[in-house]
Design a protein around this motif. Structure first.
Motif, PDB file in Angstrom:
ATOM      1  N   SER A 148      15.868  -9.042  -8.294  1.00 54.70           N
ATOM      2  CA  SER A 148      16.549  -8.099  -7.396  1.00 54.70           C
ATOM      3  C   SER A 148      16.778  -6.753  -8.071  1.00 54.70           C
ATOM      4  CB  SER A 148      17.879  -8.699  -6.944  1.00 54.70           C
ATOM      5  OG  SER A 148      18.714  -8.947  -8.073  1.00 54.70           O
ATOM      6  N   ILE A 207      13.413  -4.915  -8.010  1.00 53.85           N
ATOM      7  CA  ILE A 207      13.033  -4.473  -6.664  1.00 53.85           C
ATOM      8  C   ILE A 207      13.857  -3.261  -6.243  1.00 53.85           C
ATOM      9  CG2 ILE A 207      13.078  -5.134  -4.229  1.00 53.85           C
ATOM     10  CD1 ILE A 207      12.304  -7.931  -5.045  1.00 53.85           C
ATOM     11  N   THR A 236      12.641   0.174  -7.936  1.00 51.54           N
ATOM     12  CA  THR A 236      11.354   0.788  -7.592  1.00 51.54           C
ATOM     13  C   THR A 236      11.327   1.185  -6.125  1.00 51.54           C
ATOM     14  OG1 THR A 236       8.969   0.462  -7.607  1.00 51.54           O
ATOM     15  CG2 THR A 236      10.303  -1.428  -7.026  1.00 51.54           C
ATOM     16  N   GLN A 237      10.520   2.219  -5.831  1.00 51.98           N
ATOM     17  CA  GLN A 237      10.366   2.704  -4.461  1.00 51.98           C
ATOM     18  C   GLN A 237       8.951   2.484  -3.918  1.00 51.98           C
ATOM     19  OE1 GLN A 237      12.871   3.803  -2.647  1.00 51.98           O
ATOM     20  NE2 GLN A 237      14.302   3.604  -4.363  1.00 51.98           N
ATOM     21  N   GLU A 271       5.920   0.489  -2.391  1.00 57.70           N
ATOM     22  CA  GLU A 271       5.763  -0.693  -1.554  1.00 57.70           C
ATOM     23  C   GLU A 271       4.911  -1.756  -2.247  1.00 57.70           C
ATOM     24  OE1 GLU A 271       7.142  -1.431   1.268  1.00 57.70           O
ATOM     25  OE2 GLU A 271       8.224   0.470   1.447  1.00 57.70           O
ATOM     26  N   ARG A 310       6.998  -3.413  -5.001  1.00 56.22           N
ATOM     27  CA  ARG A 310       7.980  -4.336  -4.425  1.00 56.22           C
ATOM     28  C   ARG A 310       7.312  -5.632  -3.957  1.00 56.22           C
ATOM     29  NH1 ARG A 310      12.010  -0.570  -0.656  1.00 56.22           N
ATOM     30  NH2 ARG A 310      13.116   0.455  -2.407  1.00 56.22           N
ATOM     31  N   HIS A 311       6.144  -5.513  -3.343  1.00 54.67           N
ATOM     32  CA  HIS A 311       5.435  -6.717  -2.894  1.00 54.67           C
ATOM     33  C   HIS A 311       5.026  -7.576  -4.085  1.00 54.67           C
ATOM     34  CE1 HIS A 311       2.035  -9.131  -1.434  1.00 54.67           C
ATOM     35  NE2 HIS A 311       2.636  -9.087  -0.260  1.00 54.67           N
ATOM     36  N   ALA A 336       8.222  -9.250  -5.363  1.00 48.78           N
ATOM     37  CA  ALA A 336       8.813 -10.218  -4.433  1.00 48.78           C
ATOM     38  C   ALA A 336       8.004 -11.497  -4.342  1.00 48.78           C
ATOM     39  CB  ALA A 336       8.961  -9.592  -3.049  1.00 48.78           C
ATOM     40  N   ILE A 373      14.081  -4.481   0.660  1.00 46.77           N
ATOM     41  CA  ILE A 373      12.833  -4.326   1.404  1.00 46.77           C
ATOM     42  C   ILE A 373      13.079  -4.452   2.897  1.00 46.77           C
ATOM     43  CG2 ILE A 373      10.539  -5.300   1.726  1.00 46.77           C
ATOM     44  CD1 ILE A 373      10.595  -6.267  -1.119  1.00 46.77           C
TER      45      ILE A 373
END
Length: 776
Positions: A295, A298, A301-302, A304, A307-308, A311, A374
């Motif tokens: 968490s 995630i 960072t900005q 996408e 984050r994927h 996650a 997200i």
């Protein structure tokens, strides 16, 4: 035992008999018959072969040795070899005979008075010579006789030995029978002893096995109560402990009459609960330890893609990096459910199912906590795009993102728990257990977040936007023809779309349609000009229709476009309400037209609007809309086939069969028979009928009947007056004007109505108009 040479007899006389054939003189020159025979020489030659007979005695027991004649090298040497062989061989029989014949002739030449009698000495010599000849000729057969005698003696010896052996075997058989009779009782006793031994062995094994279920209690109690028992959940031995506890619990439940069975059963169940609790604690600690790191990264960072990756990729790598924790979790999950999430009923199902559900909820709580940044970012993007751009575009992008995230979550869930819950209505299934706990993260069992966010942005928008979004989901994921090799992602999206529509969006759309029907049809404000039949615009039949009816036709088309065909024809409350409210609006408009008398033919007004509504229902073809911008009453021919001008009372008795979903509207209580003077259409029709299709047919039948009867009366009245021709022309001109205004560019409708008026007028002139209730 005996030599083989005693039984191999090769007689040598055959070779000797074949020898004369080899010594064939061939082409030798014959002697002259004029030569005088020499009898003395012939007798000497005839006696020469005799010494050869006595040579047989020299060979005692073996046949004479064979001689090999040299083979000719070529045909040229054959004559020399044959000549040499003939010189060695005795004279031929033919020549000997010839000489014997000469001797006979010479002997016959002796005078009769000189007869010579043999002496005693010659007779004795002759007898001796005969004996020698006989002995020489029988020498070979005597040898054969001796050999056969010897063979007979040997065979007799063999027969005697065989008989003695048979006697010995017979005595042995008798001895064995005696021994068998004596040992039968002993053998039976031994068999009894062996059977008893086996029974005791089985009993001992059973007792040992039963004692094992009792003895295991102390061992497992010490292992689960040890200070480091929490580390057991990350070891292979934990699965063995669970299997042994299941076996002990099943044994105690199966044998409740055993000593202290109930006590041991309760203790084993308590130990199983404790072991599963240790697994829950270990899994929660693992998730908490991972969430702190995942968490934080995630949220920091900005990107996408980053984050994927965190996650899903990083989370999967971290949680699967354990010795036996994940395999033990899968063992517990599969003890309660199969791979599709259906329950596996057993003695410990409730215990395992409770633990598995706790593991599920702990996992989804951690995922909600980790993916909250997200999810919030996607919701903010949805709201911003809906305000700035388009609601439909924002809704489509949001649905695609949610479906993709749900597929990734389902794949990760399957790797951790070895279960992929499928849709099920069983209360004990994993699907129902996961569905009962609502959360913000979208998954295969939780589509509520998608529906909630879509309804939020669509609630204050236009009905067309709702229809477009629902229709896009239907066409994109439900009605698309996939190939035979459907991808797992496409199958997952199809399941999510069907549940999203059936559980949330269809009911939401129905509510919007019902509100729009109440607003624009039921409570619509109608201007006085709307009660008149105006001219058509661009040849469109519904352009001069009553405004509530025109809006109802538009709503029917929108509803059919946004819904699958099966839902439009199966118990659709929206279609039912549209037809009912349109009929009610037309009845109110007819009453106002008759009260204000604005010059509009109320019967033709009803026929015009009811035909438009009926034609639209037929054009849907049970839910399939064919939108034609300038289309007229393209189904009027089909409608008029049941509108028999000769039978105006029962014109539309079977029209309900053409209405889409008429079987769904049918809850008919009764249909009143029109009165004999049924010229008035005011008031609600078929008040006791709950079938909207039948109510529409009944109103259309009454309106056509009233219109044709009234104008038939005007035609007959004009003919009965003095200036019948002028009056009739005036009536026909007025009829043409109102029909052309109502049905412009629709000559078929006009022709059918005129034909019905003419037939009705002829029937009225012939026998008087019959009562409406008795006409059929």
């Amino acid at each position: 035992m005996y030599e083989d040479s005693w039984y191999s007899f090769v007689p040598d006389f055959q070779q000797r008999r074949e020898a004369p054939n080899v010594r064939n003189p061939g082409h030798r020159r014959k002697e002259s018959l004029l030569q005088q025979p020499n009898g003395t020489i012939d007798h000497v030659d005839a006696a020469q072969p005799l010494p050869a007979l006595f040579e047989v005695h020299e060979d005692t027991n073996s046949p004479p040795q064979a001689t090999l004649i040299r083979r000719a090298k070529s045909y040229s040497d054959f004559y020399d070899i044959a000549t040499a062989q003939l010189s060695k061989s005795p004279p031929s029989k033919k020549k000997r005979r010839r000489r014997q014949n000469n001797d006979t002739l010479e002997a016959l030449a002796i005078p009769e008075n000189h007869a010579v009698l043999p002496t005693d000495k010659e007779i004795i010599a002759h007898d001796a010579l005969r004996g020698e000849l006989l002995e020489a000729s029988l020498q070979e057969y005597l040898l054969y006789h001796d050999q056969l005698s010897m063979t007979e003696r040997h065979l007799g010896t063999l027969i005697e030995d065989a008989n003695s052996a048979l006697k010995v075997l017979e005595s042995l058989c008798q001895s064995f029978r005696a021994v068998e009779d004596q040992t039968t009782s002993f053998q039976s006793q031994c068999d009894d002893l062996l059977t008893e031994q086996k029974r005791l062995e089985v009993l001992a094994d059973e007792v040992g096995t039963d004692l094992h279920y009792y003895a295991y209690l102390d061992n497992v109690t010490r292992r689960l109560n040890a200070p480091g028992a929490g580390r057991l959940v990350d070891d292979d031995a934990f699965a063995e402990v669970l299997a042994n506890l299941d076996s002990c619990i099943a044994f105690m439940a199966k044998n409740p009459l055993y000593r202290d069975a109930e006590s041991y059963l309760a203790r084993y169940q308590a130990l199983l609960t404790k072991a599963l609790h240790l697994l829950e604690v270990g899994f929660n600690n693992r998730l908490d330890k991972m969430s702190v790191e995942i968490s934080r990264q995630i949220a920091a960072t900005q990107s996408e893609s980053a984050r994927h990756a965190l996650a899903y990729g990083r989370f999967e790598e971290t949680i699967m990096n354990s010795y036996s924790l994940i395999p033990n979790i899968q063992t517990v999950t599969l003890s309660a459910y199969d791979q599709n999430g259906l329950p596996r009923l057993g003695p410990n199902f409730d215990t395992y199912a409770n633990t598995a559900n706790n593991l599920f909820h702990a996992y989804w709580a951690a995922r909600d906590r980790d993916l909250k940044p997200i999810i919030q970012h996607e919701l903010d993007a949805l709201k911003t795009e809906a305000k700035e751009s388009s609601v439909e575009t924002a809704a489509r992008n949001f649905v695609k993102q949610c479906f993709e995230r749900s597929y990734n979550e389902a794949a990760l869930f399957r790797k951790i728990f070895a279960v992929e819950p499928q849709y099920s209505t069983d209360a004990r299934s994993a699907f129902v257990a996961l569905k009962t706990h609502q959360r913000s993260l979208v998954s295969g069992t939780n589509v509520a977040p998608i529906a909630t966010n879509l309804q939020t942005i669509l609630h204050g928008g236009e009905l067309s936007a709702v229809c477009h979004v629902v229709g896009w989901i239907t066409n994109e994921y439900l009605l698309l023809d996939y190939d035979e090799d459907e991808t797992p992602f496409a199958g997952h999206c199809r399941e999510l779309a069907s549940r999203l529509l059936a559980e949330h969006l269809w009911t939401f759309t129905d509510a919007h349609f019902e509100a729009e029907v109440a607003k624009s049809v039921s409570r619509a404000v109608v201007a006085p000009d709307a009660l008149k039949i105006g001219p058509m615009v661009d040849g469109n039949a519904s352009s001069n229709a009553f405004p509530p009816v025109k809006r109802a036709v538009e709503l029917l088309g929108m509803f059919d476009q946004s819904m699958p065909k099966e839902r439009c024809q199966r118990n659709s409350p929206v279609v039912f309400k549209l037809v009912k409210e349109s009929i009610a609006a037309l009845q109110r408009a007819e009453a106002r037209i008759k009260s204000i008398k604005n010059g509009t033919d109320s019967d033709l007004f009803m026929v015009k609007n009811l035909l438009i509504l009926k034609n639209e229902l037929l054009s849907l073809e049970i839910g399939d809309v064919r939108s034609h911008a300038n289309a007229g009453l393209q189904h009027f021919g089909q409608i008029w086939e049941t509108l028999s001008p000769q039978n105006l009372i029962g014109l539309l008795s079977s029209f309900s069969t053409y209405i889409p979903g008429s079987s769904l509207w049918s809850s008919r209580v009764g249909t009143p028979t029109p009165g004999a003077t049924g010229g008035s259409n005011s008031g609600p029709a078929n008040e006791t009928t709950q079938d909207a299709g039948e109510q529409l047919d009944d109103l259309l039948r009454k309106s056509i009947y009233a219109f044709t009867r009234r104008w038939a009366g005007l035609v007959n009245g004009a003919k009965a007056r003095k200036l019948g021709g002028k009056n009739l022309a005036k009536v026909e001109r007025e009829l043409d004007e109102i029909l052309d205004r109502a049905f412009t560019n629709q000559p078929e409708v006009v022709a059918k109505l005129k034909e019905a008026i003419q037939i009705d007028a002829q029937q009225a002139q012939g026998g008087g108009r019959e009562k409406g209730g008795t006409r059929s």
